[in-house]
Enzyme design. Structure first.
Site, mmCIF file in Angstrom:
data_model
loop_
_atom_site.group_PDB
_atom_site.id
_atom_site.type_symbol
_atom_site.label_atom_id
_atom_site.label_comp_id
_atom_site.label_asym_id
_atom_site.label_seq_id
_atom_site.Cartn_x
_atom_site.Cartn_y
_atom_site.Cartn_z
ATOM 1 N N ARG A 1 -7.081 10.444 -10.120
ATOM 2 C CA ARG A 1 -6.350 11.033 -9.090
ATOM 3 C C ARG A 1 -5.705 10.116 -8.157
ATOM 4 O O ARG A 1 -6.368 9.868 -6.967
ATOM 5 C CB ARG A 1 -7.326 12.106 -8.238
ATOM 6 C CG ARG A 1 -6.359 13.162 -7.067
ATOM 7 C CD ARG A 1 -7.523 13.030 -5.890
ATOM 8 N NE ARG A 1 -7.692 12.179 -5.043
ATOM 9 C CZ ARG A 1 -7.106 11.634 -3.985
ATOM 10 N NH1 ARG A 1 -6.558 12.752 -3.386
ATOM 11 N NH2 ARG A 1 -7.450 10.636 -3.402
ATOM 12 N N ASN B 1 -0.531 11.761 0.850
ATOM 13 C CA ASN B 1 0.240 10.644 0.396
ATOM 14 C C ASN B 1 0.938 11.031 -1.004
ATOM 15 O O ASN B 1 0.167 11.777 -1.723
ATOM 16 C CB ASN B 1 -0.670 9.343 0.416
ATOM 17 C CG ASN B 1 -1.015 8.960 1.907
ATOM 18 O OD1 ASN B 1 -0.299 8.892 2.576
ATOM 19 N ND2 ASN B 1 -2.159 8.447 2.015
ATOM 20 N N TYR C 1 0.892 -1.187 0.008
ATOM 21 C CA TYR C 1 -0.061 -0.001 0.084
ATOM 22 C C TYR C 1 0.958 1.185 0.032
ATOM 23 O O TYR C 1 1.831 1.105 -0.449
ATOM 24 C CB TYR C 1 -1.011 -0.212 1.117
ATOM 25 C CG TYR C 1 -2.068 0.797 1.189
ATOM 26 C CD1 TYR C 1 -2.883 0.809 0.070
ATOM 27 C CD2 TYR C 1 -2.608 1.382 2.292
ATOM 28 C CE1 TYR C 1 -4.165 1.935 0.028
ATOM 29 C CE2 TYR C 1 -3.499 2.629 2.380
ATOM 30 C CZ TYR C 1 -4.324 2.632 1.224
ATOM 31 O OH TYR C 1 -5.321 3.153 1.310
ATOM 32 N N GLU D 1 -12.662 4.646 -5.652
ATOM 33 C CA GLU D 1 -11.295 5.001 -5.242
ATOM 34 C C GLU D 1 -10.698 5.677 -6.135
ATOM 35 O O GLU D 1 -10.682 5.887 -7.324
ATOM 36 C CB GLU D 1 -10.759 3.480 -5.311
ATOM 37 C CG GLU D 1 -9.384 3.540 -4.500
ATOM 38 C CD GLU D 1 -9.315 4.039 -3.176
ATOM 39 O OE1 GLU D 1 -8.425 4.540 -2.598
ATOM 40 O OE2 GLU D 1 -10.064 3.328 -2.554
ATOM 41 N N ASP D 2 -9.899 6.780 -5.538
ATOM 42 C CA ASP D 2 -9.145 7.738 -6.296
ATOM 43 C C ASP D 2 -9.809 8.455 -7.396
ATOM 44 O O ASP D 2 -9.259 8.695 -8.677
ATOM 45 C CB ASP D 2 -7.959 7.081 -6.565
ATOM 46 C CG ASP D 2 -6.872 7.040 -5.410
ATOM 47 O OD1 ASP D 2 -7.196 7.539 -4.292
ATOM 48 O OD2 ASP D 2 -5.940 6.257 -5.650
ATOM 49 N N LYS E 1 -5.783 -2.199 -2.586
ATOM 50 C CA LYS E 1 -6.760 -2.082 -1.519
ATOM 51 C C LYS E 1 -7.492 -3.247 -1.262
ATOM 52 O O LYS E 1 -7.952 -3.800 0.072
ATOM 53 C CB LYS E 1 -8.169 -1.267 -2.003
ATOM 54 C CG LYS E 1 -7.579 0.228 -1.977
ATOM 55 C CD LYS E 1 -7.670 0.776 -0.540
ATOM 56 C CE LYS E 1 -7.615 2.443 -0.772
ATOM 57 N NZ LYS E 1 -8.048 3.061 0.438
ATOM 58 N N ASP F 1 -13.869 5.772 -0.226
ATOM 59 C CA ASP F 1 -12.975 5.782 0.768
ATOM 60 C C ASP F 1 -11.990 7.237 1.011
ATOM 61 O O ASP F 1 -11.678 7.375 2.117
ATOM 62 C CB ASP F 1 -11.645 4.638 0.545
ATOM 63 C CG ASP F 1 -10.961 4.479 1.833
ATOM 64 O OD1 ASP F 1 -11.290 4.349 2.919
ATOM 65 O OD2 ASP F 1 -9.560 4.265 1.356
ATOM 66 N N ASP F 2 -11.703 7.862 -0.422
ATOM 67 C CA ASP F 2 -10.935 8.807 0.028
ATOM 68 C C ASP F 2 -11.532 10.009 0.616
ATOM 69 O O ASP F 2 -11.049 10.773 1.499
ATOM 70 C CB ASP F 2 -10.634 9.377 -1.439
ATOM 71 C CG ASP F 2 -9.814 8.463 -2.359
ATOM 72 O OD1 ASP F 2 -8.858 7.926 -1.959
ATOM 73 O OD2 ASP F 2 -10.802 7.977 -3.250
#
Length: 619
Positions: free
Chosen positions: A197, A451, A144, A287-288, A215, A310-311
């Protein structure tokens, strides 16, 4: 005509083909004559229950879900017909784990360690997940963040074996047909990205597949969600990254991103196809996705599907959990803090909204809580008076104050007690900013959440050095221990992996049909309660990553309870022992016997059997 057909297909006595239609088909399609193993190039085992007569002996070596390497016993090797295909030595799973650790440690470069683990997962699934689950602190940064970011950037170079599905904008109108191509019917969780992203790295297009793959590995390693129930998907709508469009190794569509109506129709079709294929309670994790799509798509679908981002929500939950744990050090209630966010994107707004919900639970009105939250983006302080006003997604946090573009001046004027970085601007928390935070309050809370590590707003060491060691610090990516005033501090990592695996397990175990925001507040409280006095003494506001499996189970149980309390669960009747029910859904990391289960029958009763009579000729 039949000269090319092996004699095994012919009648041995006179050379006559017993089935001329079959023979004709074989001459027209020579591939049918090839060994079956050449056509069986994907996992043969599907679902949670193995049908023994559908699996050959050799499949136990070729399929990573069945392979145990040298851990096959002599009895298993002989019964499965694989005796001699393995070296004579017998090794336990524990011995294999030791060999894996030694092998990984031989690599100095983290990307090489990542590749070793990927290949291990492709070869021996149980060994991979047990290795990861028992060494979370050591290998989580490899599978990760931060290493997965580097893996995504070089995905075209390291791409070996397909994992998951790639669905492109050119497949619009046929997404359900592509989902049917996935050989596993029992999918419960889908993590999907459009790659716009990726972490703090920007638009990586199809290279972003490393994120949903990583993930879902954590779904299994940290929460015991069965790997066959997980499906990573990349939605390839192009990329606006010119470097990738010119990259000879790029594996995605070479075109600019599709946007607007066509994009929305594509996402609509994808969501509908997923529930059509796998059921309405399938967990769909965004996600992203970029700021322009993340919030609005979550708002659009959150009450139609079992979905979360999740972000936005995972990041919010882990950040609020850290704030809740920090209360025990600062002696300030959440509602007594002033919060200042550097960055006003989807992550910042997610944290701010959940923080507001937590303050409301302490007695403030929503407006009073929102008034304690300030944001600063690329255009300066979110002020209703600034040119262009406040972005629509952050209107709740715009303030009727004079515009200000100097970040340091804002910190000095507003005097926040909590500073949260979601900007992806490395080093944005300068020494002057950190020193001002130390002047604002006795125990400043400083979260550098961006991150990967290179994008963090400050290092843990810098935070301590510039606040006289009085800060409460957490980061999105790991930092080495801090040395300050002769003492060592182990700062906490506000990693989403504390939250999303447990939430997913609780949702899957109860077949929850929607995921409300309060579910993430429940997860945050559960995580905060897991922080011990010893953790706080070490300088961290999160439990050790070595405890993340226990944390995930605790969150899953609380989420499951809430699902039944709120009428969101679909598993009926409600299990009497909910904790036991959740545990029963979890993956077994240990090898299981490959021998078929056998049993005896009771002796037959004795009867006087009549002799066989000749059949009458007139019948």
């Amino acid at each position: 005509m039949f000269s090319s057909i092996p004699r095994s297909f012919l009648c041995c006595s006179n050379g006559i083909v017993p089935n001329r239609a079959l023979a004709l088909a074989l001459t027209k399609c020579p591939a049918l004559l090839e060994p079956a193993s050449q056509c069986r190039n994907y996992h043969e085992v599907t679902g949670n229950i193995i049908c023994p007569n559908m699996v050959r002996g050799i499949d136990h070596l070729r399929d990573p879900r069945l392979n145990k390497g040298l851990a096959f016993t002599l009895e298993e090797r002989q019964a499965l017909g694989i005796h001699g295909l393995l070296a004579a030595k017998f090794k336990s799973q524990e011995e294999q784990l030791d060999i894996c650790r030694i092998s990984i440690d031989r690599y100095e470069d983290n990307l090489n360690k990542y590749l070793y683990l990927v290949e291990l997962q492709d070869r021996n699934e149980k060994l991979f997940f047990r290795l990861l689950s028992e060494n979370v602190e050591k290998y989580l940064p490899i599978v990760y963040t931060p290493t997965v970011g580097l893996a995504c950037q070089r995905f075209g170079l390291i791409y070996r074996r397909p994992r998951g599905l790639f669905i492109t904008i050119n497949d619009k109108g046929h997404i359900f047909n592509i989902l049917k191509n996935w050989p596993e019917p029992d999918v419960r969780a889908i993590v999907f990205t459009d790659g716009e992203r990726i972490l703090g790295l920007g638009d990586l297009g199809a290279y972003g597949m490393g994120i949903p793959v990583g993930k879902l590995s954590l779904y299994t390693a940290l929460a015991g969600i069965k790997p066959h129930q997980c499906l990573p998907i990349t939605l390839d709508v192009g990329t606006d990254n010119q470097d990738l469009l010119e990259d000879p190794l790029y594996i995605g569509l070479r075109q600019k991103r599709v946007r607007g109506k066509e994009y929305d129709e594509f996402i609509d079709e994808f969501m509908e196809a997923c529930v059509q294929r796998y059921g309405q309670n399938t967990l769909l994790q965004f996600e992203d996705f970029a700021l322009g799509n993340a919030g609005r798509l979550l708002a659009k679908y959150r009450y139609k599907y079992c979905t979360f981002n999740d972000d936005i929500q995972g990041t919010a939950s882990v950040a609020v959990a850290g704030m809740m744990a920090a209360v025990r050090v600062t002696k300030r209630k959440l509602s007594e803090n002033i919060y200042f966010f550097l960055g006003a994107g989807s992550a910042a707004n997610g944290i701010a909204n959940l923080t507001v919900a937590a303050m409301v639970s302490e007695g403030l009105t929503e407006k009073q809580a929102q008034d304690r939250v300030y944001m600063f983006d690329v255009d300066g302080l979110l002020s209703t008076r600034r040119e262009g006003g406040v972005p629509p997604h952050a209107k709740a946090f715009g303030k009727d104050v004079e515009p200000e573009k100097d970040f340091e001046k804002c910190i000095a004027k507003i005097k926040p007690s909590c500073l949260i970085g979601c900007s992806t601007v490395g080093g944005a928390f300068t020494p002057n900013v950190l020193k001002q935070m130390a002047q604002n309050t006795e125990r400043p809370v400083i979260f550098a959440l961006s991150n990967p590590t290179s994008k963090a707003e400050c290092t843990a060491q810098a935070a301590y050095d510039n606040t006289e060691g009085r800060c409460i610090f957490a980061s999105g990516s790991p930092f080495p221990p801090v040395q300050y005033d002769g003492k060592e501090y182990l700062t906490g990592q506000g990693n989403n992996s504390y939250i999303f695996p447990g939430v997913a397990l609780g949702v899957i175990a109860t077949a929850t049909h929607h995921i409300p925001e309060t579910m993430f507040l429940t997860a945050a409280r559960t995580l905060a309660n897991y922080v011990s006095t010893d953790d706080l003494a070490l300088g961290r506001i999160y439990p050790s990553l070595a405890e993340v499996k226990e944390v995930s189970l605790a969150i899953a149980i609380e989420v499951a309870k809430m699902a039944y309390d709120e009428g969101l669960a679909s598993v009926y009747p409600q299990p009497k022992d909910l904790a036991k029910h959740v545990e029963n859904q979890m993956y077994n990391y240990n090898y299981e016997s490959s021998m078929p289960i056998v049993w005896d029958w009771k002796p037959e009763e004795k009867f006087n059997i009549r002799p066989i009579q000749p059949v009458p000729k007139n019948i």
